[in-house]
Design a protein around this motif. Sequence first.
Motif, PDB file in Angstrom:
ATOM      1  N   SER A  51       0.823  -1.205   0.000  1.00 33.59           N
ATOM      2  CA  SER A  51       0.000   0.000   0.000  1.00 33.59           C
ATOM      3  C   SER A  51       0.862   1.261   0.000  1.00 33.59           C
ATOM      4  CB  SER A  51      -0.929  -0.008   1.223  1.00 33.59           C
ATOM      5  OG  SER A  51      -1.684   1.184   1.302  1.00 33.59           O
ATOM      6  N   HIS A  52       1.937   1.235   0.794  1.00 33.33           N
ATOM      7  CA  HIS A  52       2.823   2.404   0.875  1.00 33.33           C
ATOM      8  C   HIS A  52       3.446   2.709  -0.473  1.00 33.33           C
ATOM      9  CE1 HIS A  52       5.762   5.197   2.642  1.00 33.33           C
ATOM     10  NE2 HIS A  52       6.654   4.593   1.868  1.00 33.33           N
ATOM     11  N   PHE A  53       3.975   1.692  -1.151  1.00 34.13           N
ATOM     12  CA  PHE A  53       4.658   1.932  -2.418  1.00 34.13           C
ATOM     13  C   PHE A  53       3.688   2.158  -3.574  1.00 34.13           C
ATOM     14  CE2 PHE A  53       8.089   0.037   0.088  1.00 34.13           C
ATOM     15  CZ  PHE A  53       9.074   0.983  -0.139  1.00 34.13           C
ATOM     16  N   ASN A  54       2.473   1.629  -3.459  1.00 35.29           N
ATOM     17  CA  ASN A  54       1.447   1.973  -4.443  1.00 35.29           C
ATOM     18  C   ASN A  54       1.216   3.478  -4.477  1.00 35.29           C
ATOM     19  OD1 ASN A  54       0.364  -0.066  -6.072  1.00 35.29           O
ATOM     20  ND2 ASN A  54      -0.868  -0.908  -4.410  1.00 35.29           N
ATOM     21  N   ALA A  55       1.188   4.089  -3.302  1.00 33.72           N
ATOM     22  CA  ALA A  55       0.927   5.523  -3.208  1.00 33.72           C
ATOM     23  C   ALA A  55       2.039   6.362  -3.823  1.00 33.72           C
ATOM     24  CB  ALA A  55       0.739   5.919  -1.744  1.00 33.72           C
ATOM     25  N   LEU A  56       3.241   5.790  -3.966  1.00 36.23           N
ATOM     26  CA  LEU A  56       4.384   6.523  -4.520  1.00 36.23           C
ATOM     27  C   LEU A  56       4.607   6.258  -6.008  1.00 36.23           C
ATOM     28  CD1 LEU A  56       6.945   5.824  -1.629  1.00 36.23           C
ATOM     29  CD2 LEU A  56       5.379   7.767  -1.857  1.00 36.23           C
ATOM     30  N   ALA A  57       3.743   5.433  -6.607  1.00 34.00           N
ATOM     31  CA  ALA A  57       3.992   4.946  -7.963  1.00 34.00           C
ATOM     32  C   ALA A  57       4.197   6.062  -8.978  1.00 34.00           C
ATOM     33  CB  ALA A  57       2.838   4.038  -8.399  1.00 34.00           C
ATOM     34  N   SER A  58       3.362   7.088  -8.931  1.00 32.70           N
ATOM     35  CA  SER A  58       3.401   8.122  -9.967  1.00 32.70           C
ATOM     36  C   SER A  58       4.705   8.902 -10.001  1.00 32.70           C
ATOM     37  CB  SER A  58       2.225   9.100  -9.775  1.00 32.70           C
ATOM     38  OG  SER A  58       2.328   9.759  -8.521  1.00 32.70           O
ATOM     39  N   GLU A  59       5.458   8.895  -8.889  1.00 29.86           N
ATOM     40  CA  GLU A  59       6.695   9.676  -8.829  1.00 29.86           C
ATOM     41  C   GLU A  59       7.946   8.841  -9.101  1.00 29.86           C
ATOM     42  OE1 GLU A  59       7.204  12.037  -5.318  1.00 29.86           O
ATOM     43  OE2 GLU A  59       5.067  12.406  -5.093  1.00 29.86           O
ATOM     44  N   TRP A  60       7.779   7.564  -9.430  1.00 33.02           N
ATOM     45  CA  TRP A  60       8.928   6.668  -9.459  1.00 33.02           C
ATOM     46  C   TRP A  60      10.023   7.120 -10.419  1.00 33.02           C
ATOM     47  CZ3 TRP A  60       8.533   2.736  -5.903  1.00 33.02           C
ATOM     48  CH2 TRP A  60       9.664   1.907  -5.790  1.00 33.02           C
ATOM     49  N   TRP A  61       9.627   7.632 -11.588  1.00 30.17           N
ATOM     50  CA  TRP A  61      10.621   8.015 -12.597  1.00 30.17           C
ATOM     51  C   TRP A  61      10.944   9.506 -12.583  1.00 30.17           C
ATOM     52  CZ3 TRP A  61      13.988   5.157 -15.171  1.00 30.17           C
ATOM     53  CH2 TRP A  61      13.784   3.772 -15.192  1.00 30.17           C
ATOM     54  N   ASP A  62      10.479  10.211 -11.565  1.00 23.91           N
ATOM     55  CA  ASP A  62      10.837  11.618 -11.393  1.00 23.91           C
ATOM     56  C   ASP A  62      12.172  11.669 -10.653  1.00 23.91           C
ATOM     57  OD1 ASP A  62      11.173  14.266 -10.820  1.00 23.91           O
ATOM     58  OD2 ASP A  62       9.277  14.506  -9.718  1.00 23.91           O
ATOM     59  N   PRO A  63      13.259  12.082 -11.321  1.00 21.68           N
ATOM     60  CA  PRO A  63      14.573  12.079 -10.660  1.00 21.68           C
ATOM     61  C   PRO A  63      14.660  13.039  -9.490  1.00 21.68           C
ATOM     62  CG  PRO A  63      14.702  13.212 -12.761  1.00 21.68           C
ATOM     63  CD  PRO A  63      13.337  12.579 -12.696  1.00 21.68           C
ATOM     64  N   HIS A  64      13.669  13.911  -9.344  1.00 20.70           N
ATOM     65  CA  HIS A  64      13.656  14.850  -8.226  1.00 20.70           C
ATOM     66  C   HIS A  64      12.512  14.551  -7.247  1.00 20.70           C
ATOM     67  CE1 HIS A  64      16.623  17.172 -10.411  1.00 20.70           C
ATOM     68  NE2 HIS A  64      15.821  17.199 -11.455  1.00 20.70           N
ATOM     69  N   GLY A  65      11.831  13.402  -7.451  1.00 19.40           N
ATOM     70  CA  GLY A  65      10.691  13.049  -6.615  1.00 19.40           C
ATOM     71  C   GLY A  65      11.067  12.162  -5.450  1.00 19.40           C
ATOM     72  N   SER A  66      10.098  11.362  -5.001  1.00 16.96           N
ATOM     73  CA  SER A  66      10.294  10.549  -3.803  1.00 16.96           C
ATOM     74  C   SER A  66      11.313   9.420  -4.006  1.00 16.96           C
ATOM     75  CB  SER A  66       8.955   9.947  -3.360  1.00 16.96           C
ATOM     76  OG  SER A  66       8.395   9.158  -4.396  1.00 16.96           O
ATOM     77  N   SER A  67      11.616   9.078  -5.268  1.00 19.48           N
ATOM     78  CA  SER A  67      12.603   8.022  -5.548  1.00 19.48           C
ATOM     79  C   SER A  67      13.954   8.598  -5.953  1.00 19.48           C
ATOM     80  CB  SER A  67      12.076   7.098  -6.653  1.00 19.48           C
ATOM     81  OG  SER A  67      10.913   6.425  -6.239  1.00 19.48           O
ATOM     82  N   ARG A  68      14.179   9.855  -5.659  1.00 20.09           N
ATOM     83  CA  ARG A  68      15.419  10.521  -6.064  1.00 20.09           C
ATOM     84  C   ARG A  68      16.663   9.783  -5.567  1.00 20.09           C
ATOM     85  NH1 ARG A  68      18.483  14.681  -3.518  1.00 20.09           N
ATOM     86  NH2 ARG A  68      19.794  15.801  -5.006  1.00 20.09           N
ATOM     87  N   LEU A  69      16.646   9.345  -4.319  1.00 20.11           N
ATOM     88  CA  LEU A  69      17.827   8.676  -3.772  1.00 20.11           C
ATOM     89  C   LEU A  69      18.106   7.348  -4.464  1.00 20.11           C
ATOM     90  CD1 LEU A  69      17.577   9.376   0.065  1.00 20.11           C
ATOM     91  CD2 LEU A  69      18.750  10.673  -1.714  1.00 20.11           C
ATOM     92  N   LEU A  70      17.052   6.678  -4.971  1.00 23.21           N
ATOM     93  CA  LEU A  70      17.256   5.434  -5.713  1.00 23.21           C
ATOM     94  C   LEU A  70      17.905   5.712  -7.065  1.00 23.21           C
ATOM     95  CD1 LEU A  70      13.927   3.493  -5.018  1.00 23.21           C
ATOM     96  CD2 LEU A  70      16.111   3.329  -3.814  1.00 23.21           C
ATOM     97  N   HIS A  71      17.480   6.782  -7.732  1.00 22.96           N
ATOM     98  CA  HIS A  71      18.103   7.163  -9.008  1.00 22.96           C
ATOM     99  C   HIS A  71      19.592   7.449  -8.796  1.00 22.96           C
ATOM    100  CE1 HIS A  71      14.616   7.533 -11.747  1.00 22.96           C
ATOM    101  NE2 HIS A  71      13.932   7.812 -10.645  1.00 22.96           N
ATOM    102  N   LEU A  72      19.895   8.156  -7.730  1.00 28.40           N
ATOM    103  CA  LEU A  72      21.287   8.510  -7.472  1.00 28.40           C
ATOM    104  C   LEU A  72      22.125   7.298  -7.075  1.00 28.40           C
ATOM    105  CD1 LEU A  72      20.752  11.841  -5.480  1.00 28.40           C
ATOM    106  CD2 LEU A  72      21.550  11.602  -7.841  1.00 28.40           C
ATOM    107  N   MET A  73      21.493   6.303  -6.464  1.00 33.51           N
ATOM    108  CA  MET A  73      22.225   5.116  -6.027  1.00 33.51           C
ATOM    109  C   MET A  73      22.466   4.120  -7.164  1.00 33.51           C
ATOM    110  SD  MET A  73      21.276   2.403  -2.991  1.00 33.51           S
ATOM    111  CE  MET A  73      21.746   3.440  -1.602  1.00 33.51           C
ATOM    112  N   ASN A  74      21.691   4.197  -8.227  1.00 36.03           N
ATOM    113  CA  ASN A  74      21.742   3.165  -9.261  1.00 36.03           C
ATOM    114  C   ASN A  74      23.133   2.934  -9.857  1.00 36.03           C
ATOM    115  OD1 ASN A  74      19.996   1.215 -10.529  1.00 36.03           O
ATOM    116  ND2 ASN A  74      20.370   2.298 -12.442  1.00 36.03           N
TER     117      ASN A  74
END
Length: 287
Positions: A51-74
Motif C-alpha cells: 500500500s505504501h509503495f502503491n501511493a508513490l507509484a506516480s513519482e517513481w521516474w521523477d529524478p527529483h521526486g520521492s525516488s530521487r535517492l534510488l536514481h542517485l544510487m543506481n
Amino acid sequence: MAPTRPTAATGLRTLLRAAPRTIRPPFLARTASPQLPAQRWHSSVNPDEVSHFNALASEWWDPHGSSRLLHLMNPLRHDFINACLASQPEARPPSLTYLDIGCGGGIFAESAARLPSTSSVTAIDPTPSVLAIAKAHAKKDPMLASKLSYQQKSIEELPIPEKGYDVVSVFEVIEHIDQPAAFLDKVKPFVRPGGWLVMSTIARTWMSWLTTNLVAEDLLRIVPPGTHDWNKYINEHELRRYFAGKGWHSPRVMGVVYIPGVGWREVKGSEKVGNYFFAVRRDAEES
C-alpha cells in the motif's frame, strides 16, 4: 569561560527536540534484532508495504521526486555487481541473465537490460501500481522489449528456472520483509550455481535511525515518511552469519553514504553504521 563544544550526543538531543513529540528512537526501547533464523513462513509480501509503495507509484521516474535517492544510487549498484563479477573473471558468462526481485518502477531493471553484456532481465514486484509504471516506462524504448520482462509476482509465485540466474538482485528490499531468513531461503534456488546474490540494505544502528528515519523522513522529508521501519534493518554480521554454511561463499560488502549535493559515495567501514551493499556467490558444485 569557554563555550562548551557540541558533541554527537548534544546534536542528537537538539534534533530530537526539533522533531515531532511522537518521535522516539526505537533503539532506546531495546527492541530485539530481526529474526534471521528460520521461522514459520507465509509470504514475503506485507500488505502495508504494498500500500505504501502503491501511493508513490506516480513519482517513481521523477529524478527529483520521492525516488530521487534510488536514481542517485543506481550507478553504485552496477559498480558493486561489476566488482563481484571481476573477482571471479574465469567464471563470468559471456552474457548475463538477471532476476531483479522487488524491482519497483524498474530503475535498476531497465539500466541492466540496456547493458550489452546482458541477455535478459526478469523483474518482479507484487505492487500493481508501481509495476504498471515500470511497464509503461519500458514501452518508451522498443529496444527493451526483447530483453526485459516484468511480472507482478512475489518470489513464492515465480517458477524456479532449470538453470537459475547469473545475478539475482534484491535492492532496498530485505528491510521491508517481515521474515528475512525465510525470504532468503526462497531466493537461493533462483541463483545458478556459481552465480551471485547481490543486495543493498541498512545497518540497524542509532546513526541509521538518525539519518534515514529522523532526518530523511521526519525532518527533511527527502524520503516519504513511513518508508522504513528501523526494527527491520539488518546488520552486516547478521547476514554473514545467516549465509555461513548454507552453500554460499565469497561474501563482499561495500558501505555507502549519501552526501547532500554530491550523491552516494563508497565509504569504507560505513557498512557498520548505515547503508551498504552485500553479496555472496552460490557454491558452484551445488545443483
